[in-house]
Structures are given as structure tokens and as C-alpha cells.
Design a protein around this motif. Structure first.
Motif, PDB file in Angstrom:
ATOM      1  N   SER A 296       0.714  -1.098   0.078  1.00  0.00           N
ATOM      2  CA  SER A 296      -0.012  -0.105   0.140  1.00  0.00           C
ATOM      3  C   SER A 296       0.965   1.216   0.075  1.00  0.00           C
ATOM      4  CB  SER A 296      -0.893   0.171   1.135  1.00  0.00           C
ATOM      5  OG  SER A 296      -1.763   0.951   0.995  1.00  0.00           O
ATOM      6  N   TRP A 297       1.992   1.465   0.916  1.00  0.00           N
ATOM      7  CA  TRP A 297       2.707   2.506   0.861  1.00  0.00           C
ATOM      8  C   TRP A 297       3.569   2.565  -0.318  1.00  0.00           C
ATOM      9  CZ3 TRP A 297       0.693   6.703   2.918  1.00  0.00           C
ATOM     10  CH2 TRP A 297      -0.164   6.612   3.811  1.00  0.00           C
ATOM     11  N   GLY A 298       4.120   1.474  -0.627  1.00  0.00           N
ATOM     12  CA  GLY A 298       4.845   1.534  -1.717  1.00  0.00           C
ATOM     13  C   GLY A 298       4.124   1.896  -3.030  1.00  0.00           C
TER      14      GLY A 298
ATOM     15  N   VAL B  95       1.724   3.972  -3.018  1.00  0.00           N
ATOM     16  CA  VAL B  95       1.897   5.786  -2.896  1.00  0.00           C
ATOM     17  C   VAL B  95       2.846   6.128  -3.441  1.00  0.00           C
ATOM     18  CG1 VAL B  95       1.350   7.543  -1.400  1.00  0.00           C
ATOM     19  CG2 VAL B  95      -0.172   5.532  -1.152  1.00  0.00           C
ATOM     20  N   ILE B  96       4.004   5.655  -2.964  1.00  0.00           N
ATOM     21  CA  ILE B  96       5.409   6.134  -3.429  1.00  0.00           C
ATOM     22  C   ILE B  96       5.453   6.227  -5.107  1.00  0.00           C
ATOM     23  CG2 ILE B  96       7.973   5.937  -3.243  1.00  0.00           C
ATOM     24  CD1 ILE B  96       7.529   5.109  -0.507  1.00  0.00           C
TER      25      ILE B  96
ATOM     26  N   ARG C 260       3.158   5.783  -7.149  1.00  0.00           N
ATOM     27  CA  ARG C 260       2.021   6.718  -7.814  1.00  0.00           C
ATOM     28  C   ARG C 260       2.540   8.259  -7.778  1.00  0.00           C
ATOM     29  NH1 ARG C 260      -2.372   5.320  -3.937  1.00  0.00           N
ATOM     30  NH2 ARG C 260      -2.783   7.568  -4.066  1.00  0.00           N
TER      31      ARG C 260
ATOM     32  N   GLY D 255      -3.424   0.671  -3.983  1.00  0.00           N
ATOM     33  CA  GLY D 255      -3.434   0.446  -2.288  1.00  0.00           C
ATOM     34  C   GLY D 255      -4.640   1.049  -1.811  1.00  0.00           C
ATOM     35  N   LYS D 256      -4.596   0.948  -0.554  1.00  0.00           N
ATOM     36  CA  LYS D 256      -5.517   1.468   0.519  1.00  0.00           C
ATOM     37  C   LYS D 256      -5.555   3.056   0.354  1.00  0.00           C
ATOM     38  CE  LYS D 256      -5.231  -2.833   3.169  1.00  0.00           C
ATOM     39  NZ  LYS D 256      -4.908  -3.190   4.351  1.00  0.00           N
ATOM     40  N   ALA D 257      -4.616   3.777   0.350  1.00  0.00           N
ATOM     41  CA  ALA D 257      -4.820   5.225   0.388  1.00  0.00           C
ATOM     42  C   ALA D 257      -5.083   5.689  -0.862  1.00  0.00           C
ATOM     43  CB  ALA D 257      -3.576   5.704   0.958  1.00  0.00           C
ATOM     44  N   SER D 258      -6.342   5.393  -1.466  1.00  0.00           N
ATOM     45  CA  SER D 258      -6.426   5.738  -3.075  1.00  0.00           C
ATOM     46  C   SER D 258      -7.904   6.091  -3.339  1.00  0.00           C
ATOM     47  CB  SER D 258      -5.995   4.580  -3.890  1.00  0.00           C
ATOM     48  OG  SER D 258      -6.746   3.569  -3.733  1.00  0.00           O
TER      49      SER D 258
END
Length: 179
Positions: free
Chosen positions: A2-4, A6-7, A9, A122-125
Motif C-alpha cells: 500500500s505505501w509502496g 503511494v510512493i 503513484r 493501494g488502500k490510500a487511494s
């Protein structure tokens, strides 16, 4: 991832936004729409003005969608289309390696975008808000199909329009006919 995701993206999508803005309005020392139109003419991507605007808006908008993690396979497909077209029209003749003007960098971006479409944003999207934190193989295949299909359509339209333009001018693209 997930955080990977974001990076990836933010970096990849953000760079595409910048690249699109270079073409669209000359940001970051770019050519602007007029320069992009001239580039499209030189590549026989006719109508040049339409193609210049399309690639500028696609890279800017799809790049922003990648940053946000919104409609990831669709956004990735638009960017893949741009990269496949760049390979076909500019880089393929130079071989693989970027140091020779080849398609190495474009291929890496296509791979990253395809992986992002498969693994999801990921989850933060935004996609995750609609239950699509991960798209799977269907997302990757959709992005690739849209990208390859979009490139084929753009290059073919350019070829046909350039041929029509040449035929309408009597095949004379600036030279003189001597008898």
C-alpha cells in the motif's frame, strides 16, 4: 504494498503531470502546445494540433489520476499509449538503451504502470474508496490493451491524415515539380 504503491503513484504520476504540462503550457522549460504541435508534425502525427492537445491532456490528466489512485487501469492505459507511441515513432529505431536514444526508459515506465494497474493503487487511494485497492490481472490486461490499442489508433490516424494531406496538396510537400 500500500505505501509502496503511494510512493510509485506520486513519483511516476507526478512526473507524467510535469511532462504533460511541459507540452501543454511550457511549464518546466517545456515546448508548450505550439512546440508539441511542431513535434507532432515532424512525426506525421496528423492532425498535429489535435494530437498535441490529446497527448498533453492525457499525460497531465492520467498522471494526476495515477497520483490520486483513481481509475488506475484507465489512467495507466492512457500513459502506456503515450509511451508505446513514443517507442514506435521515436525510440525503437535507436535500440533498447536510453544512452543511444532508445526505449529503455519508456519500457520501464510501461512495466511500472502495468504493475501498478495489476497490484492496484493501494488502500490510500480513490479506487480503494470504491473497493478497488487491487485490480489484479484484469487491471493489468486492461491497461495494456488500452495502451497498445490507443497507440495503434493514434499512429494509424496520423498516417492516414498525413497521406490525405499529402494527396490534397498534390503530393508536393514543399518541393517543385520539374518536367
Amino acid at each position: 504494498m500500500s505505501w509502496g504503491a503511494v510512493i510509485v503513484r506520486v513519483v511516476v504520476g507526478g512526473l507524467f503531470v510535469g511532462h504533460g504540462l511541459q507540452k501543454l503550457n511550457g511549464s518546466f522549460n517545456g515546448p508548450g502546445l505550439e512546440g508539441t504541435e511542431k513535434m507532432m508534425e515532424s512525426l506525421e502525427m496528423e492532425p498535429a494540433k489535435t494530437n498535441a492537445l490529446a497527448v498533453s491532456l492525457a499525460e497531465t490528466g492520467a498522471g494526476a489520476a495515477i497520483v490520486a489512485g483513481a481509475a488506475t487501469p484507465l489512467a495507466a492505459g492512457g500513459l502506456i499509449a503515450s509511451m508505446v507511441t513514443a517507442i514506435r515513432k521515436v525510440h525503437a529505431k535507436n535500440g533498447v538503451w536510453n544512452s543511444n536514444g532508445g526505449f529503455e526508459y519508456n519500457a520501464v515506465l510501461i512495466a511500472v504502470l502495468t504493475a501498478l494497474a495489476a497490484e492496484g493503487p493501494g488502500k490510500a487511494s480513490f479506487d480503494a474508496l470504491f473497493g478497488k485497492a487491487r485490480w489484479g490481472a484484469k487491471g493489468a490486461l486492461t491497461a495494456l490493451a488500452l495502451g497498445i490499442g490507443g497507440s495503434i489508433a493514434a499512429v494509424e490516424m496520423g498516417r492516414r491524415t498525413a497521406e490525405k494531406k499529402s494527396a490534397e496538396s498534390g503530393g508536393d510537400l514543399g518541393g517543385t515539380a520539374e518536367g
